[in-house]
Design an enzyme around this catalytic site. Structure first.
Site, PDB file in Angstrom:
ATOM      1  N   TYR A  64       0.860  -1.198   0.177  1.00 14.06           N
ATOM      2  CA  TYR A  64       0.179  -0.296   0.465  1.00 14.06           C
ATOM      3  C   TYR A  64       0.824   0.897   0.078  1.00 14.06           C
ATOM      4  O   TYR A  64       1.769   2.012   1.365  1.00 14.06           O
ATOM      5  CB  TYR A  64      -0.907  -0.415   1.042  1.00 14.06           C
ATOM      6  CG  TYR A  64      -2.499  -0.333   1.447  1.00 14.06           C
ATOM      7  CD1 TYR A  64      -2.211  -1.887  -0.102  1.00 14.06           C
ATOM      8  CD2 TYR A  64      -2.981  -1.262   2.422  1.00 14.06           C
ATOM      9  CE1 TYR A  64      -3.460  -3.221   0.248  1.00 14.06           C
ATOM     10  CE2 TYR A  64      -3.795  -1.894   2.564  1.00 14.06           C
ATOM     11  CZ  TYR A  64      -4.161  -2.594   1.483  1.00 14.06           C
ATOM     12  OH  TYR A  64      -4.870  -3.722   1.526  1.00 14.06           O
ATOM     13  N   GLY A 221     -23.460   3.684  -0.143  1.00 21.61           N
ATOM     14  CA  GLY A 221     -23.508   5.634   0.350  1.00 21.61           C
ATOM     15  C   GLY A 221     -22.120   6.327   0.451  1.00 21.61           C
ATOM     16  O   GLY A 221     -21.497   7.404   1.481  1.00 21.61           O
TER      17      GLY A 221
END
Length: 338
Positions: A64, A221
């Site tokens: 990452y 959402g």
């Protein structure tokens, strides 16, 4: 985040042999630029907010941000007791200097090397859960897991996890060493593990599930902005995006009736699928941590669950969950043996 009247995290054990952690977990990937610009100071505040609220499980990967995420977590933990956090680390992904993925390395000697660098970047003497990010097609899973088991025996790793593997691979890995949990995509829009034997196999063997992309990478959402890598995801392209957004209309109505957000509904739905399942939620802002924690107060009864299943049945989403070249790297998407 205030602590005087905060909602408590739920506590769940990852499998028969894994650690007890809080649910939801905090996913670190979004703090390293995958979905758009980030600020390291805000990233530290996000991690602190999660820990201060009582959260424990932080998920990351050594790839990452090419190590950025691990170093960010290390910075945040300097002001905390190391034992306050359960660190779950994925390893094995190979990337170019430009950040492009170019495969996976699961050789035992590579496993030991990956671990050495992660310990240094994280500023710790052990990792709580260590897992290959994907299966290396050139290396039997038994060899990769066996190498991690040696690191467990040496005290550098506490527990072994898996990521995006098939039911058959889960069984092969579990025959070599105890497996705490499988990390895999699971959400209202990604319910494949319910039909391909993975969910049943984990239940049978007593293996937990840490579910990622619970919010469909922001489709459920989210803001709707196609930042970072999202524009390349099939579910966000063309008619697929319109179709997938339309699936959520009924769920938005249900969330509104309950006085919660659609994101909280989605988190609560995954958590309700089993006590061995822990949603992993990526947050880039402190406000998102507060929303995530609030999902623990959501109760879904049988009528709610039936309405959700009717609105978004298994297989309803359009588009693969990754671009074609990456779908081919998922052992979890391969047909079941025999």
């Amino acid at each position: 985040m205030t602590t005087s009247n905060r909602i408590q995290f739920s506590s769940r054990q990852l499998g028969k042999t894994g650690p007890t952690v809080t649910s939801p977990a905090l996913g670190g990937m979004s703090l390293s630029g995958v979905y758009g610009a980030v600020d390291d100071d805000e990233g530290v505040r996000v991690i602190h907010a999660y820990l201060d609220a009582g959260g424990t499980l932080i998920d990351t990967g050594d790839f990452y941000g090419a190590g950025h995420n691990e170093m960010l977590i290390a910075r945040a933990l300097r002001e905390r007791d190391r034992d306050d956090a359960v660190l779950s680390v994925k390893f094995g992904a190979l990337i170019t200097p430009a950040g492009m993925p170019v495969g996976f390395d699961g050789r035992p000697e590579a496993v030991r090397s990956f671990l050495t660098y992660s310990l240094q970047r994280l500023g710790t003497d052990h990792i709580d859960i260590y897992r290959p990010a994907r299966v290396d097609p050139q290396v039997p899973i038994e060899e990769t897991v066996g190498a991690v088991q040696e690191l467990v025996e040496a005290g550098y790793v506490r527990h072994i996890g898996l990521s995006e593997v098939s039911a058959d691979t889960i069984r092969r890995a579990a025959a070599v060493a105890p497996i705490s949990d499988l990390q895999i995509e699971y959400s209202l829009l990604s319910r494949g593990i319910e039909t391909n034997g993975i969910l049943d196999t984990c239940r049978e063997l007593g293996i937990g599930i840490t579910a990622y992309s619970v919010l469909g990478r922001g489709l459920i959402g989210g803001s709707g902005a196609l930042g970072g890598s999202l524009a390349h995801m099939p579910r966000f392209q063309g008619d697929n995006l319109d179709h997938n957004r339309a699936l959520l209309v009924t769920l938005e109505e249900l969330a509104t009736a309950k006085g919660i957000t659609l994101a909280q509904l989605a988190i609560a739905w995954v958590a309700a699928r089993g006590e061995h399942i822990v949603p992993v939620i990526g947050s880039r802002r402190v406000s998102q941590v507060e929303s995530m924690v609030g999902a623990n107060a959501v109760t879904l009864d049988e009528a709610d669950l039936a309405r959700i299943d009717a609105a978004v049945p298994v297989g309803a989403a359009r588009g693969d969950r990754y671009p074609t070249q990456f779908m081919g790297q998922l052992d979890s998407e391969r047909p079941a043996a025999g």
